[in-house]
Design a protein around this motif. Structure first.
Motif, PDB file in Angstrom:
ATOM      1  N   THR A  52       0.219  10.707 -13.485  1.00 29.42           N
ATOM      2  CA  THR A  52       0.344  11.743 -12.450  1.00 29.42           C
ATOM      3  C   THR A  52       0.232  11.152 -11.048  1.00 29.42           C
ATOM      4  O   THR A  52       1.000  11.511 -10.152  1.00 29.42           O
ATOM      5  CB  THR A  52      -0.731  12.818 -12.654  1.00 29.42           C
ATOM      6  N   LEU A  53      -0.728  10.263 -10.849  1.00 32.33           N
ATOM      7  CA  LEU A  53      -0.954   9.693  -9.524  1.00 32.33           C
ATOM      8  C   LEU A  53      -0.013   8.531  -9.215  1.00 32.33           C
ATOM      9  O   LEU A  53       0.077   8.109  -8.060  1.00 32.33           O
ATOM     10  CB  LEU A  53      -2.404   9.221  -9.408  1.00 32.33           C
ATOM     11  N   GLY A  54       0.639   7.991 -10.242  1.00 38.23           N
ATOM     12  CA  GLY A  54       1.544   6.870 -10.022  1.00 38.23           C
ATOM     13  C   GLY A  54       0.834   5.571  -9.708  1.00 38.23           C
ATOM     14  O   GLY A  54       1.338   4.760  -8.915  1.00 38.23           O
ATOM     15  N   VAL A 100     -11.123  -2.542  -3.839  1.00 38.00           N
ATOM     16  CA  VAL A 100      -9.736  -2.195  -3.567  1.00 38.00           C
ATOM     17  C   VAL A 100      -9.488  -2.280  -2.072  1.00 38.00           C
ATOM     18  O   VAL A 100     -10.421  -2.314  -1.262  1.00 38.00           O
ATOM     19  CB  VAL A 100      -9.392  -0.778  -4.078  1.00 38.00           C
ATOM     20  N   ILE A 101      -8.219  -2.315  -1.725  1.00 36.77           N
ATOM     21  CA  ILE A 101      -7.786  -2.229  -0.334  1.00 36.77           C
ATOM     22  C   ILE A 101      -7.037  -0.921  -0.171  1.00 36.77           C
ATOM     23  O   ILE A 101      -6.173  -0.584  -0.981  1.00 36.77           O
ATOM     24  CB  ILE A 101      -6.880  -3.417   0.034  1.00 36.77           C
ATOM     25  N   GLN A 102      -7.389  -0.177   0.860  1.00 34.12           N
ATOM     26  CA  GLN A 102      -6.762   1.123   1.060  1.00 34.12           C
ATOM     27  C   GLN A 102      -6.497   1.346   2.541  1.00 34.12           C
ATOM     28  O   GLN A 102      -7.107   0.714   3.413  1.00 34.12           O
ATOM     29  CB  GLN A 102      -7.640   2.250   0.524  1.00 34.12           C
ATOM     30  N   ASN A 103      -5.553   2.226   2.813  1.00 31.20           N
ATOM     31  CA  ASN A 103      -5.305   2.650   4.184  1.00 31.20           C
ATOM     32  C   ASN A 103      -6.468   3.479   4.693  1.00 31.20           C
ATOM     33  O   ASN A 103      -7.102   4.218   3.939  1.00 31.20           O
ATOM     34  CB  ASN A 103      -4.012   3.474   4.265  1.00 31.20           C
ATOM     35  N   LEU A 141       0.827  -1.208   0.000  1.00 35.24           N
ATOM     36  CA  LEU A 141       0.000   0.000   0.000  1.00 35.24           C
ATOM     37  C   LEU A 141       0.858   1.252   0.000  1.00 35.24           C
ATOM     38  O   LEU A 141       0.529   2.241  -0.677  1.00 35.24           O
ATOM     39  CB  LEU A 141      -0.944  -0.010   1.207  1.00 35.24           C
ATOM     40  N   ASP A 142       1.932   1.238   0.760  1.00 34.65           N
ATOM     41  CA  ASP A 142       2.821   2.401   0.766  1.00 34.65           C
ATOM     42  C   ASP A 142       3.437   2.645  -0.608  1.00 34.65           C
ATOM     43  O   ASP A 142       3.599   3.789  -1.043  1.00 34.65           O
ATOM     44  CB  ASP A 142       3.924   2.208   1.810  1.00 34.65           C
ATOM     45  N   ARG A 143       3.766   1.562  -1.312  1.00 36.74           N
ATOM     46  CA  ARG A 143       4.360   1.710  -2.641  1.00 36.74           C
ATOM     47  C   ARG A 143       3.321   2.133  -3.677  1.00 36.74           C
ATOM     48  O   ARG A 143       3.679   2.759  -4.681  1.00 36.74           O
ATOM     49  CB  ARG A 143       5.000   0.388  -3.064  1.00 36.74           C
ATOM     50  N   ALA A 144       2.054   1.763  -3.452  1.00 36.37           N
ATOM     51  CA  ALA A 144       1.003   2.076  -4.428  1.00 36.37           C
ATOM     52  C   ALA A 144       0.273   3.360  -4.118  1.00 36.37           C
ATOM     53  O   ALA A 144      -0.733   3.664  -4.779  1.00 36.37           O
ATOM     54  CB  ALA A 144       0.010   0.913  -4.499  1.00 36.37           C
TER      55      ALA A 144
END
Length: 448
Positions: A401-403, A364-367, A309-312
């Motif tokens: 832009t968002l990566g 999706v999975i998100q923080n 998640l940190d990388r995405a």
């Protein structure tokens, strides 16, 4: 909470214990009391989760999902256990909770006792839940006799034994490794086994050459002709050729390609270290967790997705998580239904991640700390660019832009459209999004 006798256990953000190197989870039992009548100052450990590993007995409090209780988890090292008592069936045992008694040497806190030496006490595991006490006792015996904490000193090559033994231990008593690290270790052991077999074969060939000469000359009294020496010399050449092949194989196992480029070798070592770090040493399985399988799986999954998640950027597709998680588990694969059920249990636990479903049905999975508003600010800056005001932006433009992946970028654009920030144009080229110049118009009253 461990008092003066038990060591504390560090926990992850999801409440799972932090395992030692090469420590593997064996069995779990819920609603367990840990008692010791020999010690008046022994802490009160009631109705917790007891985890048996190859190295320790770990007791977790019932509210272990909260990060504020990270110091309340305690452990008894299996190395301190000196005896496990067998269960005796009696009429009295039919009317109380199943119990497992064992003898262990505990160390007192030297700060509160002038004699900090070990003290041999009898501890009792009281199973008040519906766990299988006999099965847990059997695995307790197996883990204690396996003595995995001692096999680590002999090197990592004993972590696997292909084709011999079953379960988590080999016939020699060494603990098995699972996940990507186990696969790599098994491959390394295969190279070492090949090296040993080739060495023995070369020695046998040399011995055969000497034996043949001795047999013909001394036993039969025959003279070896020059042609025979030619044959023997050819055999010697074959032995030398096989030796070169063996060295080539060994050098290939160390450098993969035999290249002497230091940069290339360094990158491959880094790749191997990365694979070892990604691999889950002790994945939760139905055999070890039993009825608590999905509960423990959701906790382990919450710990695993933190780095992806940190990388995405704080959000990742559920399909990508499924692939990454199964790759890290090695041969202990899970089904999509198990993954979805584990993610749905996050609502019941205090974990820093959540499962989200967009209006289009994409999950999706998100923080939990992920903010859509921050994403909308970046999208607005992109869509108000002079070129974007004329031609609009696509999902690919937003992805750059968002990566993130274009599919995820499209979901963000659609969400921004539903909030009134963007509007879209559908053409044969696909979707193009533009800044909404009429944000004051209420979409519910657009036809009025």
């Amino acid at each position: 909470m461990g008092g003066q006798w038990l060591s504390t256990v560090e926990q992850t953000s999801s409440g799972r214990p932090v395992f030692l190197p090469n420590e593997i989870e064996r069995s779990l039992v819920s609603a367990v009391d840990l008692e010791c009548e020999d010690l008046p100052s022994f802490p009160s450990l009631k109705s917790g989760l007891l985890i048996l590993t190859t190295h320790r007995l770990i007791w977790l409090p019932p509210d272990s999902s909260s990060t504020s209780t990270t110091s309340s988890a305690v452990a008894v090292p299996l190395s301190s256990v000196s005896h496990i008592f067998s269960n005796k069936k009696s009429l009295k045992s039919m009317f109380h909770s199943p119990r497992i008694r064992f003898q262990a040497s505990l160390f007192h806190d030297p700060g509160s006792n002038p004699d900090p030496g070990p003290r041999s006490v009898v501890m009792t595991i009281v199973v008040r839940g519906k766990g299988d006490c006999d099965a847990f006792l059997g695995k307790f015996w197996e883990s204690w006799r396996g003595r995995a904490w001692e096999s680590e000193a002999s090197g990592p090559a004993r972590g696997e034994d292909s084709g011999s033994g079953s379960g988590f231990y080999t016939r020699e008593g060494a603990v098995r490794m699972v996940g990507v690290s186990g696969i790599l270790r098994k491959e390394q052991e295969m190279w070492e086994s090949t090296d040993k077999s080739l060495q023995e074969a070369f020695q046998d060939l040399n011995a055969l050459m000497v034996t043949c000469v001795f047999f013909f000359v001394n036993v039969y009294g025959l003279c070896v002709c020059p042609d025979d020496f030619v044959v023997l010399s050819k055999a010697k050449e074959m032995v030398m050729l096989a030796e070169k092949m063996r060295q080539k194989l060994l050098s290939g196992s160390n450098s993969q390609t035999g290249s002497t480029n230091d940069d290339e070798l360094g990158s491959k070592e880094e790749m191997q270290d990365w694979l070892l770090s990604v691999g889950i040493i002790s994945p939760v399985t139905k055999e070890s967790a039993g009825a608590l399988y999905h509960q423990q799986l959701c906790r382990q999954l919450a710990d695993f997705v933190r780095i992806p998640l940190d990388r995405a950027g704080g959000m990742i597709n559920l399909i990508d998580v499924y692939c990454l998680f199964n790759r890290a588990r090695g041969t202990e694969l899970i089904s999509p239904e198990d993954l979805l059920q584990a993610c749905s249990l996050w609502e019941k636990f205090d974990v820093p991640v959540m499962l989200r479903k967009f209006d289009s049905g994409v999950m999706v999975i998100q923080n939990k700390s992920h903010s859509d508003e921050e994403v909308f600010v970046r999208i607005k800056a992109l869509v108000t660019n002079p070129d974007a005001l004329r031609t609009g932006i696509s999902a690919s433009d937003a992805a750059i832009t968002l990566g993130i992946a274009p599919a995820m970028a499209k979901e963000h654009l659609l969400t921004a459209e539903s909030k009134g920030l963007l509007c879209r144009d559908i053409s044969p080229d696909g979707f193009r999004f533009y800044i909404n110049l009429f944000p004051e118009i209420n979409q519910d009253d657009v036809y009025l």
